[in-house]
Design a protein around this motif. Structure first.
Motif, short mmCIF file in Angstrom:
data_model
loop_
_atom_site.label_atom_id
_atom_site.label_comp_id
_atom_site.label_asym_id
_atom_site.label_seq_id
_atom_site.Cartn_x
_atom_site.Cartn_y
_atom_site.Cartn_z
N ALA A 182 0.70 -1.17 -0.10
CA ALA A 182 0.00 0.12 -0.10
C ALA A 182 0.79 1.28 0.14
CB ALA A 182 -0.87 -0.03 1.24
N ALA A 183 1.83 1.21 0.71
CA ALA A 183 2.94 2.51 0.75
C ALA A 183 3.43 2.62 -0.54
CB ALA A 183 3.96 2.27 1.86
N ALA A 184 3.83 1.53 -1.45
CA ALA A 184 4.25 1.52 -2.64
C ALA A 184 3.51 2.30 -3.65
CB ALA A 184 4.74 0.26 -3.24
N THR A 185 2.13 1.81 -3.52
CA THR A 185 1.32 2.30 -4.51
C THR A 185 1.00 3.67 -4.08
OG1 THR A 185 -0.69 1.79 -2.93
CG2 THR A 185 -0.01 0.21 -4.65
N LEU A 186 1.44 4.26 -2.84
CA LEU A 186 1.39 5.94 -2.42
C LEU A 186 2.43 6.28 -3.04
CD1 LEU A 186 -0.71 5.61 0.86
CD2 LEU A 186 -1.76 6.07 -1.18
N GLY A 187 3.20 5.94 -3.84
CA GLY A 187 4.51 6.65 -4.10
C GLY A 187 5.74 6.41 -3.20
N ALA A 188 5.86 5.73 -2.48
CA ALA A 188 6.93 5.46 -1.29
C ALA A 188 7.78 4.72 -2.12
CB ALA A 188 6.43 4.83 0.27
N SER A 189 9.06 4.96 -1.74
CA SER A 189 10.34 3.94 -2.47
C SER A 189 10.41 2.91 -1.43
CB SER A 189 11.36 4.82 -2.56
OG SER A 189 12.02 5.22 -1.31
N ARG A 190 11.20 1.78 -2.10
CA ARG A 190 11.03 0.57 -1.19
C ARG A 190 11.87 1.04 0.16
NH1 ARG A 190 11.85 -4.63 -3.65
NH2 ARG A 190 11.06 -5.96 -2.11
N LEU A 191 13.01 1.91 0.13
CA LEU A 191 13.63 2.18 1.27
C LEU A 191 12.67 3.09 2.57
CD1 LEU A 191 16.42 2.30 2.88
CD2 LEU A 191 16.85 4.44 1.90
N THR A 192 11.82 3.72 1.81
CA THR A 192 11.05 4.58 2.58
C THR A 192 10.01 3.73 3.33
OG1 THR A 192 11.30 6.73 1.18
CG2 THR A 192 9.43 6.51 2.68
N ALA A 193 9.48 2.76 2.32
CA ALA A 193 8.60 1.80 2.90
C ALA A 193 9.06 1.21 4.10
CB ALA A 193 7.85 1.00 2.00
N PHE A 194 10.34 0.71 3.96
CA PHE A 194 11.08 -0.11 4.86
C PHE A 194 11.26 0.66 6.33
CE2 PHE A 194 15.24 -1.42 6.98
CZ PHE A 194 14.84 -2.61 7.13
N ARG A 195 11.64 1.95 6.00
CA ARG A 195 11.62 2.80 7.41
C ARG A 195 10.53 3.18 8.03
NH1 ARG A 195 13.15 7.45 7.04
NH2 ARG A 195 13.09 7.73 4.62
#
Length: 279
Positions: A182-195
């Motif tokens: 869901a975070a990725a669909t909102l435009g978050a990068s892989r690293l941002t979603a991880f953090r």
């Protein structure tokens, strides 16, 4: 949850949550009690023989304080190294699929079953002055790890990191990956979603793994004495001080053992709700 349950004859009986306690067979009870005594009596003996009247004086001695201080600092530093390297490694094992993943997981968990002395010898062969990596560190950066305080941290990190990796990997596998999607669909990068998403989800697993790694590093003996030696004030941690004090000052050895016992009990109490609770 309770409710009626059918029985032969058409009658209904109410089934309760409480389980009936079966009678314990003597053939199981006796060895269970012997096993309990085998595990508990040595600890009771340690408490009984402890020099309680001179405990404060023993803890205040320079030798005990040096070993205690070095143990706490090196265990904390080893835990920090384990967090820095182990959390990404656990994520790699839990969330990615690559050839040889099972082999990598086996290698990561190998220090759990490897004799610590063997781990110390392996560290010497790699990070010693003539080791595969150590000779390059010595010639290029004048960095020598064996028989130094940094060597203690390296040895403790080697044996403690697998505990953190296993704990974090289990937490990552239990966490729902749909939050990251869901975070990725909102435009978050892989690293941002991880953090911002993954780390908060698995924070309890990271905390539990860090505590286990810290406790394991605090009690490390074999790899430390093999790779870092036993030099008071520089590489002599509490387990090494216990070993040395047994020959010259048994009371100091008992006091140091009590400190390690207290830390172990504190770790078990702190992790009780996560690891030891029963459903």
């Amino acid at each position: 949850m309770t409710g009626p349950a059918p029985v032969p004859g058409g009658r209904l009986v109410r089934v309760g949550r409480r389980r009936s306690r079966a009678r314990i067979p003597v053939a199981l009870l006796l060895p269970a009690l012997v096993g309990l005594a085998f595990l508990v009596l040595p600890l009771v003996g340690l408490l009984v023989r402890a020099p309680w009247s001179s405990l404060s004086g023993q803890l205040g001695s320079a030798e005990v304080w040096q070993a205690l201080r070095l143990s706490l600092l090196s265990a904390t530093a080893a835990t920090a190294v384990s967090l820095l390297l182990g959390v990404p490694l656990a994520w790699l094992l839990a969330r990615t699929d690559f050839p040889g993943r099972r082999l990598v997981r086996a290698l990561v968990t190998l220090p759990l079953v490897l004799p610590p002395v063997v781990g110390g010898v392996a560290l010497l062969l790699v990070l010693g002055r003539t080791g595969l990596v150590g000779r390059w560190l010595d010639s290029a950066f004048s960095v020598t790890l064996p028989f130094t305080t940094a060597g203690v941290v390296v040895a403790e990190s080697f044996v403690a990191m697998p505990f953190l990796v296993i704990s974090v990997e289990g937490a990552l596998r239990a966490a729902d990956p749909r939050y990251e999607e869901a975070a990725a669909t909102l435009g978050a990068s892989r690293l941002t979603a991880f953090r911002r998403v993954t780390l908060p989800l698995v924070a309890p697993g990271i905390a539990a793994g860090a505590v286990l790694a810290w406790a394991r590093a605090l009690g490390e003996f074999g790899a430390t004495i093999t790779f870092a030696g036993n030099f008071p004030g520089r590489t002599q941690t509490m387990p090494l001080a216990v070993y040395l004090a047994l020959e010259s000052d048994p009371e100091a050895a008992i006091v140091l053992s009590l400190v390690l016992l207290a830390v172990s009990v504190a770790v078990l109490v702190g992790l009780r709700d996560r690891w030891l609770s029963t459903p």
